[in-house]
Design an enzyme around this catalytic site. Structure first.
Site, PDB file in Angstrom:
ATOM      1  N   GLN A   1    -127.285  15.691  -2.505  1.00  0.00           N
ATOM      2  CA  GLN A   1    -126.249  15.906  -1.417  1.00  0.00           C
ATOM      3  C   GLN A   1    -125.936  14.635  -1.004  1.00  0.00           C
ATOM      4  O   GLN A   1    -126.807  14.128  -0.249  1.00  0.00           O
ATOM      5  CB  GLN A   1    -126.627  16.912  -0.493  1.00  0.00           C
ATOM      6  CG  GLN A   1    -126.936  18.514  -1.024  1.00  0.00           C
ATOM      7  CD  GLN A   1    -125.897  19.139  -1.868  1.00  0.00           C
ATOM      8  OE1 GLN A   1    -124.733  19.578  -1.036  1.00  0.00           O
ATOM      9  NE2 GLN A   1    -125.898  19.268  -3.062  1.00  0.00           N
TER      10      GLN A   1
ATOM     11  N   ALA B   1    -122.757  25.979   5.363  1.00  0.00           N
ATOM     12  CA  ALA B   1    -123.241  25.413   4.211  1.00  0.00           C
ATOM     13  C   ALA B   1    -122.418  23.847   3.964  1.00  0.00           C
ATOM     14  O   ALA B   1    -121.692  23.567   4.947  1.00  0.00           O
ATOM     15  CB  ALA B   1    -122.979  26.256   3.066  1.00  0.00           C
ATOM     16  N   HIS B   2    -122.728  23.211   2.904  1.00  0.00           N
ATOM     17  CA  HIS B   2    -122.161  21.962   2.379  1.00  0.00           C
ATOM     18  C   HIS B   2    -120.854  22.033   2.371  1.00  0.00           C
ATOM     19  O   HIS B   2    -119.949  22.962   1.786  1.00  0.00           O
ATOM     20  CB  HIS B   2    -122.896  21.322   1.343  1.00  0.00           C
ATOM     21  CG  HIS B   2    -122.968  22.204  -0.010  1.00  0.00           C
ATOM     22  ND1 HIS B   2    -123.658  21.870  -1.125  1.00  0.00           N
ATOM     23  CD2 HIS B   2    -122.362  23.249  -0.274  1.00  0.00           C
ATOM     24  CE1 HIS B   2    -123.456  22.523  -1.927  1.00  0.00           C
ATOM     25  NE2 HIS B   2    -122.545  23.562  -1.521  1.00  0.00           N
ATOM     26  N   ASN B   3    -120.112  20.905   2.874  1.00  0.00           N
ATOM     27  CA  ASN B   3    -118.665  20.647   2.459  1.00  0.00           C
ATOM     28  C   ASN B   3    -117.718  21.661   3.451  1.00  0.00           C
ATOM     29  O   ASN B   3    -116.700  21.892   3.223  1.00  0.00           O
ATOM     30  CB  ASN B   3    -118.253  20.779   1.292  1.00  0.00           C
ATOM     31  CG  ASN B   3    -119.027  19.675   0.698  1.00  0.00           C
ATOM     32  OD1 ASN B   3    -119.871  19.984  -0.354  1.00  0.00           O
ATOM     33  ND2 ASN B   3    -118.641  18.359   0.673  1.00  0.00           N
TER      34      ASN B   3
ATOM     35  N   SER C   1    -117.948  24.798   1.098  1.00  0.00           N
ATOM     36  CA  SER C   1    -116.436  24.358   0.738  1.00  0.00           C
ATOM     37  C   SER C   1    -115.448  25.082   1.068  1.00  0.00           C
ATOM     38  O   SER C   1    -114.306  25.266   0.655  1.00  0.00           O
ATOM     39  CB  SER C   1    -116.419  24.022  -0.947  1.00  0.00           C
ATOM     40  OG  SER C   1    -117.334  23.073  -1.343  1.00  0.00           O
TER      41      SER C   1
END
Length: 356
Positions: free
Chosen positions: A200, A241-243, A261
């Site tokens: 990441q 979570a990521h993004n 995302s």
């Protein structure tokens, strides 16, 4: 310990309210209507609290003009349009503020880090290379700042918080105990029956005036950054979570999970235990009621629900059986049955009219 006192006149001025009563009357704290004593000020935030206000021992009450007319004339009042907002403003007045400044001897700070002179760094805090801590920011014991972390001015970081490499936090942000920001996102590429870790490479950016509760996790982005915009408030036990991107002034209650995302718009409300799948967009001004599960994008503002409310157990069992049976009946068959029932109802209505 010296407890500060404030005159009724001073408090009325702070909340831009109209004073009725003894302007020199001194108050030293806020309290509920039931627990208030003569040195406390309380507030009336609805018709259902009027009777409790009549019985309250509070030295003064924050009310609307309509509520004041229903209460004893002998009481001290501050009249405002929004008592709850005035109460919120006064909590800052009576808050026990931390005045200690400086760096505790047990803290470990990299020589390249820049710490404002009037910041406070608590015991056993670790601050990595090239970090920046702004003016009047407080970081309590056992917190960790990885390399290149930046925190703006007037921030508050409670104990045991981890801000991992590259996290950028703007001004007046509050982060509560045991929260982790900038941890590795849950990214893996499946191939030949195995999960292959995706490094990441992004980070986390947090805007001004954000509040993050205890035991939250906000993952750094895979390539682009995870972004929390200005004014967002996040309860305890939330996973982002990521993004993910959270729009300004959105509120997220406890136990929500937002997958990677996803974009959530401005001024949204996610009630407790909502789940949001990844790679979707939720527009501005959307409210999700408790335990809702969002599986597709939402393009229109409004209130949405998918959780099932509590019911008696036997009723719930019967409902589940019927719900499962619906899946076995073709939609066209259901529509035909409904049309047949509607025809029967209309026939009965015509019969009753003729008899009249």
């Amino acid at each position: 310990m010296n407890i500060p006192h404030y005159s009724l006149e001073t408090l009325a001025h702070l909340v831009q309210g109209e004073l009725f009563g003894d302007e020199h009357f001194n108050l030293s704290g806020l309290a509920s209507l039931e627990q208030a004593q003569s040195h406390h000020i309380s507030f009336v935030n609805g018709e259902k609290y009027v009777e409790a206000a009549k019985q309250s021992k509070a030295g003064a009450l924050i009310v609307t003009s309509a509520f004041k007319d229903q209460l004893p004339a002998s009481q001290n009042y501050i009249v405002v349009k929004n008592p709850y907002l005035a109460f919120a403003q006064l909590t800052h007045v009576f808050e026990k503020k931390m005045t200690q400044r400086g760096i505790e001897s047990t803290a470990k700070i990299h020589p390249s880090a820049m710490i404002a002179d009037n910041a406070y760094i608590g015991h056993y805090v670790i601050i990595g290379a090239e970090c920046v801590v702004g003016e009047n920011t407080v970081i309590l014991a056992h917190s960790f700042l990885g390399d290149n972390v930046e925190i703006g001015r007037d921030g508050f970081v409670e104990s045991n918080v981890s801000l991992l490499q590259g996290t950028k936090i703007k001004d007046r942000v509050r982060i509560h105990a045991n929260t982790v920001i900038g941890s590795e996102g849950f990214g893996f590429a499946p191939y030949q029956g195995k999960w292959h870790r995706i490094v990441q490479l992004g980070t986390v950016q947090i805007g001004h005036d954000v509040r993050i509760g205890s035991n939250c996790s906000i993952d750094r982005g895979a390539l682009d950054d995870t972004i929390i915009e200005d004014g967002v408030i996040i309860d305890n036990l939330v996973q982002i979570a990521h993004n993910v991107r959270i729009g300004s002034n959105t509120a997220i209650a406890a136990k929500c999970g937002i997958a990677g995302s996803t974009v959530i718009g401005k001024n949204c409300i996610l009630a407790g235990a909502c789940g949001v799948v990844g790679h979707i967009t939720i527009t501005d001004n959307v409210t999700l009621t408790g335990m809702s599960m969002v599986t597709k994008s939402i393009s229109e503002a409004g209130t949405y629900s998918s959780g099932t409310a509590l019911m008696e157990n036997n009723q719930w069992k019967r409902t589940i059986v019927r719900f499962r049976q619906l899946a076995d009946v073709p939609l066209t068959q259901i529509m035909k049955r409904l049309d047949h029932i509607q025809t029967q109802i209309e026939s009965l209505e015509s019969t009753f009219k003729l008899r009249k």
